[in-house]
Design an enzyme around this catalytic site. Structure first.
Site: not given
Length: 671
Positions: A23, A31, A58, A72, A218
């Site tokens: 990609d 983080p 992306h 997270t 995607s």
């Protein structure tokens, strides 16, 4: 993705399972990746992410869907699996060629990836691909690597590559109700090898910090890749060998059908909707219908639901002659607007549970082994790499034609000023540095100037590598390049005419930009060993002498035709980048002049022609070597009942320059 299912199954992935992301650049300092070690593999594209970069956004978003750490802002699907980041797009280059994509796939396979995620592709007429990409996908199949690719966002009955290529798992996008999204592609090929996954308002990381929700196939693709990684991890936990192709089959076989109240969307549903619990049930040998009857949660649901999307890429112009992959065709681009998600927390939107009657139990069947021209068998005991000062280097043995480039206008003009006028039919004309004849003469008298050129290896007029001789024998190597270029400009009936060249060297992590703007990787030849020019006329004479020595009779025209057929078969039909072991063995087989002449002479004298060329891992080899068997099969075009003639020789590719082991063996076969 229904994270409740994953929590119920207590799955986070196994560190031994490697997932490669092909990609844009990834912000590994985000983080959500804190405490996690992402491996970034060097490629032709920049590896540093930009906070304002489209492809950085992306790539970071896609990677976080899989590798975001627990507790997270973006908890990923398989946070403990090992991540390999292979940048193929850059923020200032949203289009790449299929050759660039093939390089990235080979890079990931060589790095030991079990799964390769490609959230992009190129729109095609019938799902056709360039030979480079077909070979790379075949390499995945040979090495049992699962390639997961986006189906595309054109909203039509149309196919993208690599998603439409054999053995690839294509991924379309659906909304929170389980309906295909309007922009998600469909087609007959996808009905056999594609599944739908959540692709609307998917939560992911944003370069520089923060999160955003984006839509597109995607972002459905890494959801499937993440689930596949968990299935492989479960195989490891059960003491089994990870089998990516089996996981592909499980995902397709367990897929849920779309709702019956929307029959017009049946084809757009591909093979069905992602069914996590069903796939795990099949993996464990259970009955999928029983699993659905006892489950208290739906099989699939979106990871988040809010307004958001991804802006379509601005159109760019591809000046090259090769097919290009773009971000507009790049599967992450749905026709929406990119915007930050803000402080909203992800809100799961479950799909309604499917009635039991919609899920008939299906026995798990083995997929037939694909037919391969280049096959690789697996041995229980394999030798290690031969020790040398280049033990940690990646070798390349490239077959093509020799070329040169100036890089800049200034360098070109420098040569034009330094080169003397050219005598053309008695008339002195200004020097033309693009004329290979003039360049050969100039370098013959000024070999030091060869260092100022960018030497290239070309395949079908496309530069695939830059050649940069290095070490104490660099001067001799430049002399050899000048002589090979001189051979290429000779008349085709000249004894010294060179049709192809072979270049052995070390594949570096460097790249160079050509005058056209194309970026190619650099190969460093260590010496003149292995630099070879394929002189067909000389081979024809050698073959004729071998035939006469054996008392046979074969005309020069037939021998030339067979030799040309062999070379063209390798050069056009089986063309490759010359970096994998089997490709290096195959390319070396072409350049072994004596061996080829001896083999062809026997077959041509018997009135036979070349049928096929195959490469297989040799079951017998010296210690600390890497050996491959090359098999040449010949047939009688005038008598199909006549037995085939097979010649086999073994090539060891453990060193920079491959070497033939033993003698050529031959036998007859009825098939």
């Amino acid at each position: 993705m229904n994270r409740d299912i994953l929590r119920t199954l207590s799955l986070k992935g196994d560190h031994n399972i490697r997932v490669a992301i092909l990609d844009g650049p990834v912000d590994i300092a985000h983080p959500c990746f804190q405490g996690y070690d992402l491996t970034v593999l060097p490629t032709l594209a920049p590896t540093a992410a930009r906070s304002d970069g489209f492809m950085s956004a992306h790539g970071t978003h896609v990677a976080s869907i899989i590798f975001g750490q627990p507790e997270t802002s973006v908890p990923g699907i398989a946070p403990q699996c090992r991540g390999l980041i292979v940048p193929i797009f850059s923020d200032d280059r949203r289009r790449i060629t299929q050759l660039d994509l093939a390089r990235g796939i080979e890079r990931a396979v060589n790095a030991g990836a079990h799964i390769i995620n490609i959230s992009g592709g190129e729109l095609t007429d019938f799902g056709e691909a360039d030979g480079w990409l077909e070979n790379a996908v075949s390499l995945c199949r040979q090495n049992n690597v699962l390639l997961v690719a986006a189906a595309g966002n054109n909203g039509c009955d149309c196919l993208h590559v690599p998603a439409a290529l054999p053995a690839v798992l294509a991924v379309g996008a659906m909304d929170e109700r389980g309906h295909p999204l309007d922009f998600s592609n469909w087609g007959s090929t996808y009905e056999q090898q594609g599944i739908l996954a959540p692709g609307e308002d998917i939560l992911g990381a944003k370069p520089g910090g923060g999160t955003e929700r984006l839509s597109g196939t995607s972002f459905a693709t890494p959801i499937v890749s993440g689930v596949a990684a968990l299935l492989l991890s479960e195989q490891v936990r059960r003491g089994e060998t990870p089998d990516p192709q089996k996981v592909r089959q499980l995902l397709l076989q367990s897929a849920l059908p779309c709702d019956d109240d929307a029959p017009e969307q049946a084809r757009r549903c591909l093979a069905g909707r992602l069914n996590v619990s069903g796939a795990f049930t099949l993996l464990k040998g259970g009955n999928m219908s029983e699993e659905l009857a006892t489950a208290s949660f739906p099989s699939v649901e979106a990871s988040c639901g809010c307004n958001g999307g991804l802006v379509a890429a601005e159109p760019t112009t591809n000046s090259g002659s090769m097919p290009a992959l773009s971000v507009s065709s790049f599967a992450g681009a749905s026709p929406a607007t990119m915007e930050a998600a803000g402080p909203l927390e992800p809100q799961p939107l479950p799909f309604p549970a499917q009635p039991l009657t919609q899920m008939p139990a299906q026995p798990l069947t083995q997929m037939p082994a694909p037919t391969q021209t280049l096959s690789m068998t697996t041995n229980q005991v394999t030798p290690s790499q031969a020790p040398s000062e280049l033990a940690n280097s990646q070798f390349a043995y490239v077959l093509g034609t020799l070329g040169y480039d100036f890089g800049t206008e200034a360098r070109r003009d420098t040569f034009k000023q330094l080169m003397p006028p050219f005598d053309f039919a008695g008339n002195m004309v200004p020097a033309n540095p693009y004329d290979a004849r003039q360049m050969v003469d100039y370098l013959g008298n000024n070999i030091s100037e060869a260092r100022s050129l960018i030497w290239t290896v070309n395949i079908e007029l496309t530069p695939v590598y830059a050649i940069d001789p290095t070490g104490p024998f660099a001067s001799e190597t430049y002399h050899a390049l000048q002589e090979l270029l001189s051979g290429q400009i000779q008349a085709e009936d000249n004894e010294e005419y060179v049709e192809r060249v072979s270049i052995p060297g070390v594949l570096t992590n460097r790249s160079v930009k050509l005058f056209s703007g194309q970026v190619v990787p650099v190969v460093e030849p260590q010496s003149t060993r292995g630099l070879y020019g394929w002189k067909v006329n000389g081979l024809v004479n050698a073959a004729l002498e071998a035939v006469r020595a054996e008392g046979g009779d074969a005309g020069e025209a037939r021998i030339r035709q067979t030799l040309d057929g062999f070379l063209n078969r390798i050069y056009y039909d089986l063309r490759n980048l010359g970096t994998t072991s089997q490709d290096r063995a195959l390319n070396f087989a072409v350049t072994n002049a004596f061996q080829a002449a001896q083999t062809f002479s026997q077959s041509v004298a018997a009135g036979m022609e070349l049928d096929s060329v195959t490469v297989e891992k040799s079951p017998f080899c010296r210690l600390d070597s890497d050996c491959w068997d090359i098999k040449l099969k010949f047939f009688d075009p005038e008598n199909n009942r006549r037995a085939k003639k097979i010649y086999r020789f073994t090539i060891d590719v453990s060193d920079l320059v491959p070497v033939t082991m033993g003698e050529v063996r031959s036998w007859s076969s009825s098939y």
